[in-house]
Design a protein around this motif. Structure first.
Motif, PDB file in Angstrom:
ATOM      1  N   VAL A 187     -30.134   8.358 -36.179  1.00  0.00           N
ATOM      2  CA  VAL A 187     -31.213   9.133 -35.566  1.00  0.00           C
ATOM      3  C   VAL A 187     -32.186   9.640 -36.630  1.00  0.00           C
ATOM      4  O   VAL A 187     -33.403   9.610 -36.449  1.00  0.00           O
ATOM      5  CB  VAL A 187     -30.643  10.330 -34.762  1.00  0.00           C
ATOM      6  CG1 VAL A 187     -31.748  11.251 -34.279  1.00  0.00           C
ATOM      7  CG2 VAL A 187     -29.808   9.841 -33.587  1.00  0.00           C
ATOM      8  N   THR A 188     -31.649  10.093 -37.771  1.00  0.00           N
ATOM      9  CA  THR A 188     -32.479  10.752 -38.781  1.00  0.00           C
ATOM     10  C   THR A 188     -32.973   9.834 -39.890  1.00  0.00           C
ATOM     11  O   THR A 188     -33.823  10.235 -40.680  1.00  0.00           O
ATOM     12  CB  THR A 188     -31.691  11.899 -39.447  1.00  0.00           C
ATOM     13  OG1 THR A 188     -30.541  11.347 -40.119  1.00  0.00           O
ATOM     14  CG2 THR A 188     -31.260  12.935 -38.431  1.00  0.00           C
ATOM     15  N   GLY A 189     -32.420   8.661 -39.991  1.00  0.00           N
ATOM     16  CA  GLY A 189     -32.791   7.770 -41.084  1.00  0.00           C
ATOM     17  C   GLY A 189     -31.918   7.955 -42.305  1.00  0.00           C
ATOM     18  O   GLY A 189     -32.217   7.452 -43.375  1.00  0.00           O
ATOM     19  N   GLY A 190     -30.816   8.676 -42.166  1.00  0.00           N
ATOM     20  CA  GLY A 190     -29.866   8.868 -43.258  1.00  0.00           C
ATOM     21  C   GLY A 190     -29.455  10.312 -43.404  1.00  0.00           C
ATOM     22  O   GLY A 190     -30.153  11.223 -42.949  1.00  0.00           O
ATOM     23  N   LEU A 191     -28.303  10.522 -44.016  1.00  0.00           N
ATOM     24  CA  LEU A 191     -27.807  11.861 -44.336  1.00  0.00           C
ATOM     25  C   LEU A 191     -27.601  11.967 -45.842  1.00  0.00           C
ATOM     26  O   LEU A 191     -27.077  11.046 -46.461  1.00  0.00           O
ATOM     27  CB  LEU A 191     -26.478  12.147 -43.631  1.00  0.00           C
ATOM     28  CG  LEU A 191     -26.538  12.392 -42.133  1.00  0.00           C
ATOM     29  CD1 LEU A 191     -25.120  12.592 -41.573  1.00  0.00           C
ATOM     30  CD2 LEU A 191     -27.403  13.589 -41.800  1.00  0.00           C
ATOM     31  N   PRO A 192     -28.003  13.079 -46.437  1.00  0.00           N
ATOM     32  CA  PRO A 192     -27.782  13.271 -47.879  1.00  0.00           C
ATOM     33  C   PRO A 192     -26.288  13.306 -48.192  1.00  0.00           C
ATOM     34  O   PRO A 192     -25.485  13.722 -47.362  1.00  0.00           O
ATOM     35  CB  PRO A 192     -28.412  14.636 -48.161  1.00  0.00           C
ATOM     36  CG  PRO A 192     -29.277  14.942 -46.984  1.00  0.00           C
ATOM     37  CD  PRO A 192     -28.696  14.213 -45.826  1.00  0.00           C
ATOM     38  N   VAL A 193     -25.936  12.872 -49.393  1.00  0.00           N
ATOM     39  CA  VAL A 193     -24.523  12.867 -49.782  1.00  0.00           C
ATOM     40  C   VAL A 193     -24.211  13.818 -50.941  1.00  0.00           C
ATOM     41  O   VAL A 193     -23.058  14.012 -51.277  1.00  0.00           O
ATOM     42  CB  VAL A 193     -24.039  11.439 -50.144  1.00  0.00           C
ATOM     43  CG1 VAL A 193     -24.073  10.544 -48.918  1.00  0.00           C
ATOM     44  CG2 VAL A 193     -24.860  10.852 -51.278  1.00  0.00           C
ATOM     45  N   ARG A 194     -25.247  14.409 -51.550  1.00  0.00           N
ATOM     46  CA  ARG A 194     -24.976  15.325 -52.666  1.00  0.00           C
ATOM     47  C   ARG A 194     -25.973  16.489 -52.667  1.00  0.00           C
ATOM     48  O   ARG A 194     -27.045  16.425 -52.063  1.00  0.00           O
ATOM     49  CB  ARG A 194     -24.980  14.604 -53.999  1.00  0.00           C
ATOM     50  CG  ARG A 194     -26.281  14.017 -54.416  1.00  0.00           C
ATOM     51  CD  ARG A 194     -26.123  13.229 -55.734  1.00  0.00           C
ATOM     52  NE  ARG A 194     -27.159  12.261 -55.907  1.00  0.00           N
ATOM     53  CZ  ARG A 194     -27.248  11.097 -55.309  1.00  0.00           C
ATOM     54  NH1 ARG A 194     -26.333  10.718 -54.471  1.00  0.00           N
ATOM     55  NH2 ARG A 194     -28.251  10.280 -55.536  1.00  0.00           N
ATOM     56  N   CYS A 195     -25.615  17.514 -53.385  1.00  0.00           N
ATOM     57  CA  CYS A 195     -26.400  18.741 -53.488  1.00  0.00           C
ATOM     58  C   CYS A 195     -27.842  18.443 -53.870  1.00  0.00           C
ATOM     59  O   CYS A 195     -28.105  17.721 -54.824  1.00  0.00           O
ATOM     60  CB  CYS A 195     -25.765  19.655 -54.529  1.00  0.00           C
ATOM     61  SG  CYS A 195     -26.659  21.201 -54.763  1.00  0.00           S
ATOM     62  N   GLY A 196     -28.761  18.991 -53.088  1.00  0.00           N
ATOM     63  CA  GLY A 196     -30.181  18.869 -53.392  1.00  0.00           C
ATOM     64  C   GLY A 196     -30.853  17.632 -52.861  1.00  0.00           C
ATOM     65  O   GLY A 196     -32.078  17.533 -52.863  1.00  0.00           O
ATOM     66  N   GLU A 197     -30.090  16.683 -52.376  1.00  0.00           N
ATOM     67  CA  GLU A 197     -30.673  15.417 -51.931  1.00  0.00           C
ATOM     68  C   GLU A 197     -31.410  15.588 -50.593  1.00  0.00           C
ATOM     69  O   GLU A 197     -31.003  16.361 -49.743  1.00  0.00           O
ATOM     70  CB  GLU A 197     -29.581  14.358 -51.790  1.00  0.00           C
ATOM     71  CG  GLU A 197     -30.112  12.980 -51.498  1.00  0.00           C
ATOM     72  CD  GLU A 197     -29.024  11.908 -51.476  1.00  0.00           C
ATOM     73  OE1 GLU A 197     -29.368  10.758 -51.737  1.00  0.00           O
ATOM     74  OE2 GLU A 197     -27.853  12.221 -51.188  1.00  0.00           O
ATOM     75  N   VAL A 198     -32.494  14.834 -50.448  1.00  0.00           N
ATOM     76  CA  VAL A 198     -33.258  14.788 -49.210  1.00  0.00           C
ATOM     77  C   VAL A 198     -33.340  13.324 -48.792  1.00  0.00           C
ATOM     78  O   VAL A 198     -33.670  12.460 -49.599  1.00  0.00           O
ATOM     79  CB  VAL A 198     -34.682  15.359 -49.390  1.00  0.00           C
ATOM     80  CG1 VAL A 198     -35.495  15.220 -48.113  1.00  0.00           C
ATOM     81  CG2 VAL A 198     -34.625  16.811 -49.842  1.00  0.00           C
ATOM     82  N   THR A 199     -33.019  13.052 -47.525  1.00  0.00           N
ATOM     83  CA  THR A 199     -33.121  11.694 -46.996  1.00  0.00           C
ATOM     84  C   THR A 199     -33.960  11.735 -45.731  1.00  0.00           C
ATOM     85  O   THR A 199     -34.476  12.779 -45.357  1.00  0.00           O
ATOM     86  CB  THR A 199     -31.725  11.108 -46.662  1.00  0.00           C
ATOM     87  OG1 THR A 199     -31.124  11.933 -45.658  1.00  0.00           O
ATOM     88  CG2 THR A 199     -30.836  11.028 -47.881  1.00  0.00           C
ATOM     89  N   GLY A 200     -34.054  10.620 -45.063  1.00  0.00           N
ATOM     90  CA  GLY A 200     -34.750  10.579 -43.790  1.00  0.00           C
ATOM     91  C   GLY A 200     -35.806   9.500 -43.750  1.00  0.00           C
ATOM     92  O   GLY A 200     -35.788   8.557 -44.531  1.00  0.00           O
ATOM     93  N   THR A 201     -36.723   9.689 -42.821  1.00  0.00           N
ATOM     94  CA  THR A 201     -37.791   8.724 -42.594  1.00  0.00           C
ATOM     95  C   THR A 201     -39.118   9.393 -42.938  1.00  0.00           C
ATOM     96  O   THR A 201     -39.145  10.517 -43.426  1.00  0.00           O
ATOM     97  CB  THR A 201     -37.806   8.293 -41.112  1.00  0.00           C
ATOM     98  OG1 THR A 201     -38.127   9.436 -40.316  1.00  0.00           O
ATOM     99  CG2 THR A 201     -36.461   7.732 -40.681  1.00  0.00           C
ATOM    100  N   THR A 202     -40.204   8.730 -42.637  1.00  0.00           N
ATOM    101  CA  THR A 202     -41.506   9.339 -42.884  1.00  0.00           C
ATOM    102  C   THR A 202     -41.754  10.521 -41.958  1.00  0.00           C
ATOM    103  O   THR A 202     -42.542  11.396 -42.272  1.00  0.00           O
ATOM    104  CB  THR A 202     -42.640   8.306 -42.701  1.00  0.00           C
ATOM    105  OG1 THR A 202     -42.537   7.739 -41.392  1.00  0.00           O
ATOM    106  CG2 THR A 202     -42.560   7.213 -43.746  1.00  0.00           C
TER     107      THR A 202
END
Length: 157
Positions: free
Chosen positions: A11-26
């Protein structure tokens, strides 16, 4: 990653796996807040791309797995700060190392700005998003304006 995590990631285009990470789509950014705790940030237009119901889509993706989806739209306010002095303004009241070698675009961390708890996201080389609780928005807005005051006039050689 769990099956529910994989469904949410679709749904989101990905989930972060570590501290501080940002994932997703545009259109959707997913910020890592802690182990198994994320904040999805999306403009209203992104809600429309999911049939007008981002919260519903995330809740459906979670299914009966442990956890919850909570709409924080009324809980947070967003400030966007950009320009060549944005980092200098934030450094007046933020204990994080905001130097580009440490705080890179695509990073988001929980911290304080002007003694206000916030989620701080670096969105570009000279741009930041600041997510305080709505009840602190007026104070933080005034603090940011005061912190910017010295940059409001041309530099004196």
């Amino acid at each position: 990653r769990s099956e529910a995590g994989a469904r949410i990631a679709t749904v989101t285009g990905g989930l972060p796996v570590r501290c501080g990470e940002v994932t997703g789509t545009t259109s959707i950014s997913v910020l890592w807040l802690g182990p198994s705790e994320f904040m999805a940030v999306a403009p209203e237009a992104a809600h429309d791309s999911l049939g007008g119901n981002l919260i519903g889509s995330l809740t459906e993706a979670l299914g009966d797995a442990p956890g919850q989806v909570v709409d924080l739209s009324a809980n947070r306010t967003t400030f966007e700060l950009s320009g060549p002095r944005a980092r200098a303004v934030l450094e007046k009241g933020c204990a994080l190392d905001l130097h580009p070698r440490s705080f890179t675009p695509g990073t988001a961390l929980t911290t304080e700005v002007g003694n206000i708890p916030v989620v701080l996201q670096k969105t570009g080389e000279d741009s930041f998003r600041i997510f305080p609780r709505a009840s602190f928005a007026e104070f933080l807005g005034r603090w940011l304006l005061d912190a910017m005051r010295e940059y409001a006039s041309p530099e004196v050689p």
